[in-house]
Design a protein around this motif. Structure first.
Motif, PDB file in Angstrom:
ATOM      1  N   GLY A   6       0.960  -1.440   0.118  1.00  0.00           N
ATOM      2  CA  GLY A   6      -0.137  -0.235   0.077  1.00  0.00           C
ATOM      3  C   GLY A   6       0.310   1.403  -0.143  1.00  0.00           C
ATOM      4  N   GLY A   7       2.199   1.386   0.532  1.00  0.00           N
ATOM      5  CA  GLY A   7       2.676   2.583   1.200  1.00  0.00           C
ATOM      6  C   GLY A   7       3.426   2.358  -0.652  1.00  0.00           C
ATOM      7  N   ALA A   8       4.018   1.341  -1.181  1.00  0.00           N
ATOM      8  CA  ALA A   8       4.154   2.120  -2.023  1.00  0.00           C
ATOM      9  C   ALA A   8       3.323   2.079  -4.009  1.00  0.00           C
ATOM     10  CB  ALA A   8       4.622   0.562  -2.542  1.00  0.00           C
ATOM     11  N   LEU A   9       2.794   2.140  -3.608  1.00  0.00           N
ATOM     12  CA  LEU A   9       0.777   2.322  -4.354  1.00  0.00           C
ATOM     13  C   LEU A   9       1.269   3.375  -4.565  1.00  0.00           C
ATOM     14  CD1 LEU A   9      -1.402  -0.982  -4.622  1.00  0.00           C
ATOM     15  CD2 LEU A   9       1.012   0.308  -6.089  1.00  0.00           C
ATOM     16  N   THR A  10       0.795   4.008  -3.117  1.00  0.00           N
ATOM     17  CA  THR A  10       0.416   5.426  -3.115  1.00  0.00           C
ATOM     18  C   THR A  10       1.963   6.870  -3.337  1.00  0.00           C
ATOM     19  OG1 THR A  10       1.259   5.516  -0.664  1.00  0.00           O
ATOM     20  CG2 THR A  10      -1.213   5.283  -0.593  1.00  0.00           C
ATOM     21  N   SER A  11       2.597   6.033  -3.052  1.00  0.00           N
ATOM     22  CA  SER A  11       3.989   6.920  -3.696  1.00  0.00           C
ATOM     23  C   SER A  11       3.940   7.091  -5.184  1.00  0.00           C
ATOM     24  CB  SER A  11       5.034   6.118  -3.079  1.00  0.00           C
ATOM     25  OG  SER A  11       5.637   5.869  -1.455  1.00  0.00           O
ATOM     26  N   MET A  12       3.496   5.433  -5.826  1.00  0.00           N
ATOM     27  CA  MET A  12       4.041   5.568  -7.387  1.00  0.00           C
ATOM     28  C   MET A  12       2.726   6.900  -7.620  1.00  0.00           C
ATOM     29  SD  MET A  12       4.221   1.824  -7.729  1.00  0.00           S
ATOM     30  CE  MET A  12       3.777   1.579  -9.277  1.00  0.00           C
ATOM     31  N   GLY A  13       1.547   6.180  -6.921  1.00  0.00           N
ATOM     32  CA  GLY A  13      -0.217   7.307  -7.273  1.00  0.00           C
ATOM     33  C   GLY A  13       1.071   9.284  -6.995  1.00  0.00           C
ATOM     34  N   ALA A  14       1.449   9.564  -6.304  1.00  0.00           N
ATOM     35  CA  ALA A  14       1.695  10.784  -6.516  1.00  0.00           C
ATOM     36  C   ALA A  14       2.844  11.181  -6.754  1.00  0.00           C
ATOM     37  CB  ALA A  14       2.157  11.029  -4.506  1.00  0.00           C
ATOM     38  N   ALA A  15       3.971  10.222  -7.446  1.00  0.00           N
ATOM     39  CA  ALA A  15       4.348  10.316  -8.374  1.00  0.00           C
ATOM     40  C   ALA A  15       4.221  10.701 -10.322  1.00  0.00           C
ATOM     41  CB  ALA A  15       5.991   9.350  -8.461  1.00  0.00           C
ATOM     42  N   ALA A  16       2.776   9.744  -9.965  1.00  0.00           N
ATOM     43  CA  ALA A  16       1.947   9.863 -11.663  1.00  0.00           C
ATOM     44  C   ALA A  16       1.338  11.548 -11.605  1.00  0.00           C
ATOM     45  CB  ALA A  16       0.973   8.798 -11.592  1.00  0.00           C
ATOM     46  N   ALA A  17       1.186  11.766 -10.461  1.00  0.00           N
ATOM     47  CA  ALA A  17       0.195  13.469 -10.512  1.00  0.00           C
ATOM     48  C   ALA A  17       1.872  14.371 -11.098  1.00  0.00           C
ATOM     49  CB  ALA A  17       0.058  13.390  -8.837  1.00  0.00           C
ATOM     50  N   LEU A  18       2.564  14.236 -11.121  1.00  0.00           N
ATOM     51  CA  LEU A  18       3.830  14.682 -11.810  1.00  0.00           C
ATOM     52  C   LEU A  18       4.251  14.517 -12.610  1.00  0.00           C
ATOM     53  CD1 LEU A  18       6.736  14.626  -9.151  1.00  0.00           C
ATOM     54  CD2 LEU A  18       5.020  16.643  -9.332  1.00  0.00           C
ATOM     55  N   PHE A  19       2.994  13.756 -13.520  1.00  0.00           N
ATOM     56  CA  PHE A  19       3.468  13.770 -15.117  1.00  0.00           C
ATOM     57  C   PHE A  19       2.953  14.811 -15.749  1.00  0.00           C
ATOM     58  CE2 PHE A  19       4.030   8.798 -14.872  1.00  0.00           C
ATOM     59  CZ  PHE A  19       5.525   9.147 -14.165  1.00  0.00           C
ATOM     60  N   LEU A  20       1.688  15.575 -14.964  1.00  0.00           N
ATOM     61  CA  LEU A  20       1.069  16.534 -15.835  1.00  0.00           C
ATOM     62  C   LEU A  20       1.721  17.812 -15.550  1.00  0.00           C
ATOM     63  CD1 LEU A  20      -2.585  15.489 -13.846  1.00  0.00           C
ATOM     64  CD2 LEU A  20      -1.451  14.297 -16.190  1.00  0.00           C
ATOM     65  N   CYS A  21       2.851  17.979 -15.059  1.00  0.00           N
ATOM     66  CA  CYS A  21       3.675  18.965 -15.210  1.00  0.00           C
ATOM     67  C   CYS A  21       4.417  19.833 -16.663  1.00  0.00           C
ATOM     68  CB  CYS A  21       4.505  18.604 -14.429  1.00  0.00           C
ATOM     69  SG  CYS A  21       3.657  18.995 -12.130  1.00  0.00           S
ATOM     70  N   PHE A  22       4.905  21.091 -16.377  1.00  0.00           N
ATOM     71  CA  PHE A  22       4.913  21.132 -17.835  1.00  0.00           C
ATOM     72  C   PHE A  22       6.861  21.133 -17.753  1.00  0.00           C
ATOM     73  CE2 PHE A  22       0.410  22.032 -18.380  1.00  0.00           C
ATOM     74  CZ  PHE A  22       0.475  22.499 -19.890  1.00  0.00           C
ATOM     75  N   MET A  23       6.777  21.708 -16.125  1.00  0.00           N
ATOM     76  CA  MET A  23       8.347  21.567 -16.773  1.00  0.00           C
ATOM     77  C   MET A  23       8.866  20.579 -15.950  1.00  0.00           C
ATOM     78  SD  MET A  23       8.103  24.691 -12.738  1.00  0.00           S
ATOM     79  CE  MET A  23       9.994  24.735 -13.318  1.00  0.00           C
ATOM     80  N   GLN A  24      10.608  20.787 -16.524  1.00  0.00           N
ATOM     81  CA  GLN A  24      10.956  19.390 -16.480  1.00  0.00           C
ATOM     82  C   GLN A  24      11.737  18.763 -15.433  1.00  0.00           C
ATOM     83  OE1 GLN A  24      11.104  18.192 -19.398  1.00  0.00           O
ATOM     84  NE2 GLN A  24      12.832  16.557 -19.801  1.00  0.00           N
ATOM     85  N   PHE A  25      11.677  19.972 -15.007  1.00  0.00           N
ATOM     86  CA  PHE A  25      12.000  18.834 -13.413  1.00  0.00           C
ATOM     87  C   PHE A  25      11.156  18.227 -12.321  1.00  0.00           C
ATOM     88  CE2 PHE A  25      12.442  19.532  -8.474  1.00  0.00           C
ATOM     89  CZ  PHE A  25      14.249  19.178  -8.928  1.00  0.00           C
ATOM     90  N   PHE A  26      10.199  19.145 -12.885  1.00  0.00           N
ATOM     91  CA  PHE A  26       9.201  18.175 -11.451  1.00  0.00           C
ATOM     92  C   PHE A  26       8.581  16.840 -12.844  1.00  0.00           C
ATOM     93  CE2 PHE A  26       8.792  22.621 -10.380  1.00  0.00           C
ATOM     94  CZ  PHE A  26       8.407  22.185  -9.137  1.00  0.00           C
ATOM     95  N   PHE A  27       8.729  17.283 -13.658  1.00  0.00           N
ATOM     96  CA  PHE A  27       8.312  15.446 -14.403  1.00  0.00           C
ATOM     97  C   PHE A  27       9.440  15.004 -14.731  1.00  0.00           C
ATOM     98  CE2 PHE A  27       8.135  13.371 -18.711  1.00  0.00           C
ATOM     99  CZ  PHE A  27       7.321  13.218 -19.258  1.00  0.00           C
ATOM    100  N   LYS A  28      10.566  15.338 -15.024  1.00  0.00           N
ATOM    101  CA  LYS A  28      11.688  13.598 -14.162  1.00  0.00           C
ATOM    102  C   LYS A  28      11.557  13.177 -12.985  1.00  0.00           C
ATOM    103  CE  LYS A  28      14.911  14.563 -18.546  1.00  0.00           C
ATOM    104  NZ  LYS A  28      16.389  14.791 -18.242  1.00  0.00           N
TER     105      LYS A  28
END
Length: 353
Positions: free
Chosen positions: A283-305
């Motif tokens: 569950g901890g890994a899935l929540t962390s992956m979900g939080a990381a997936a939200a950064l895929f919507l960012c336009f700045m290259q730093f947050f996306f990577k």
């Protein structure tokens, strides 16, 4: 019969203003007489129809050939060349002179100003140098280095200090620093993780197996980054440093659960660890992956990577922890007192003393 007289024809439109003299004398004064205003004729006579700039005055040093024996003549001709309007904007910043005016005012010899440096610009076919890997740029750098070394060997002593520079060469050093920092950070993080796991489990065997699992996570994330085409930069270096620290989480929880189990066999201890902490770490890994997936919507290259690195890290970490690490414990995990240096109640008793 009365007929209406047709209207007179319209007068022809006036001709456009001429850019040359209309007669034999050229344009208006001071260009000469005979031109019809508003003409813009050149200097001299003749009927012109186009506007021409006056030819630049010939340079008094146009016939000099290199090398020039007289130093003063060379400096004067170089200054005269740079003073011409068609060359001043292009070459003025590529030649710099020493200034001996202050030396002459202070009682020195007052020599004529001498050239301090001359810059020669060359265009290359290297494209997108900022995104080009270091191993691709290094052969070009070595070729230029060999060329300049050969030039300095053939040149007279006064010209033997030539060197080459380019913003592209900075990329080589920058990427080398990134690689060095990433490896140093990753190895330091793995070493610290081993110490922390040894203290947390009080069992060097389990700590060693967990460290091998963490190394597998780091290498997997690095391989995935290469596969998707990432170049090693600031974001990738930071990600490499934090990989080991974040990968230790799930492994440490499962290792402690394995050691705290009261079962006698490895299979039962692995089953107890899965029952107690398997759902929690998943569950901890899935929540962390979900939080990381939200950064895929960012336009700045730093947050996306950063989000991409975190997502790959958590996915690799939970995969290695649940499958590789627990499998290694089921095969060669410690049973009973094997490999256990101390127990926590022994540590507490020692602290009370």
């Amino acid at each position: 019969v009365f007929r209406r007289r047709p209207p007179p024809p319209a007068p022809p439109p006036p001709p456009p203003p001429a850019l040359g003299g209309a007669g034999g004398g050229g344009g208006p004064p001071p260009g000469g007489g005979g031109g019809a205003p508003p003409s813009f004729g050149g200097v001299g006579g003749g009927g012109g129809g186009s506007f021409r700039l006056p030819a630049p005055p010939p340079s008094p040093y146009a016939n000099l050939t290199f090398p020039v024996d007289d130093a003063e003549t060379f400096v004067e001709s170089l200054r005269a060349f740079l003073a011409l309007p068609q060359f001043a904007a292009r070459f003025a910043r590529r030649v710099n002179f020493y200034n001996f005016t202050a030396d002459a005012a202070a009682g020195g010899d007052g020599r004529l100003d001498e050239p301090r440096f001359v810059t020669v610009v060359a265009n290359t076919t290297l494209k997108d140098s900022l995104g080009t890997p270091r191993l691709t740029i290094e052969p070009h750098y070595d070729a230029w280095e060999a060329h300049m070394t050969a030039f300095n060997e053939r040149a007279p002593p006064e010209l033997a200090g030539a060197f080459h520079t380019s913003p592209t060469w900075i990329t080589i050093r920058t990427q080398a620093v990134y690689v060095e920092s990433a490896w140093q950070g990753a190895l330091s993080s793995v070493a610290v993780a081993f110490v922390v796991l040894s203290v947390a489990t009080l069992n060097p065997i389990v700590a060693l197996l967990a460290t091998v699992c963490i190394c597998g996570v780091v290498l997997t994330v690095a391989a995935l980054a290469v596969i998707i085409g990432w170049q090693l930069g600031v974001i990738e270096s930071i990600s490499a440093i934090m990989l080991a620290g974040l990968a230790v989480d799930a492994t440490a929880h499962l290792a402690i659960s394995y050691l705290e189990s009261h079962s006698e066999t490895r299979a039962d201890k692995v089953r107890d660890a899965f029952t107690e902490m398997g759902v929690t770490v998943l569950g901890g890994a899935l929540t962390s992956m979900g939080a990381a997936a939200a950064l895929f919507l960012c336009f700045m290259q730093f947050f996306f990577k950063f989000g991409g690195a975190l997502f790959m890290l958590m996915a690799s970490s939970i995969t290695f922890a649940l499958f590789f690490f627990m499998t290694m414990l089921a095969i060669c995990g410690p049973v009973g007192k094997w490999g256990r240096a101390l127990k926590w109640r022994d540590v507490r008793s020692l602290c009370r003393r």
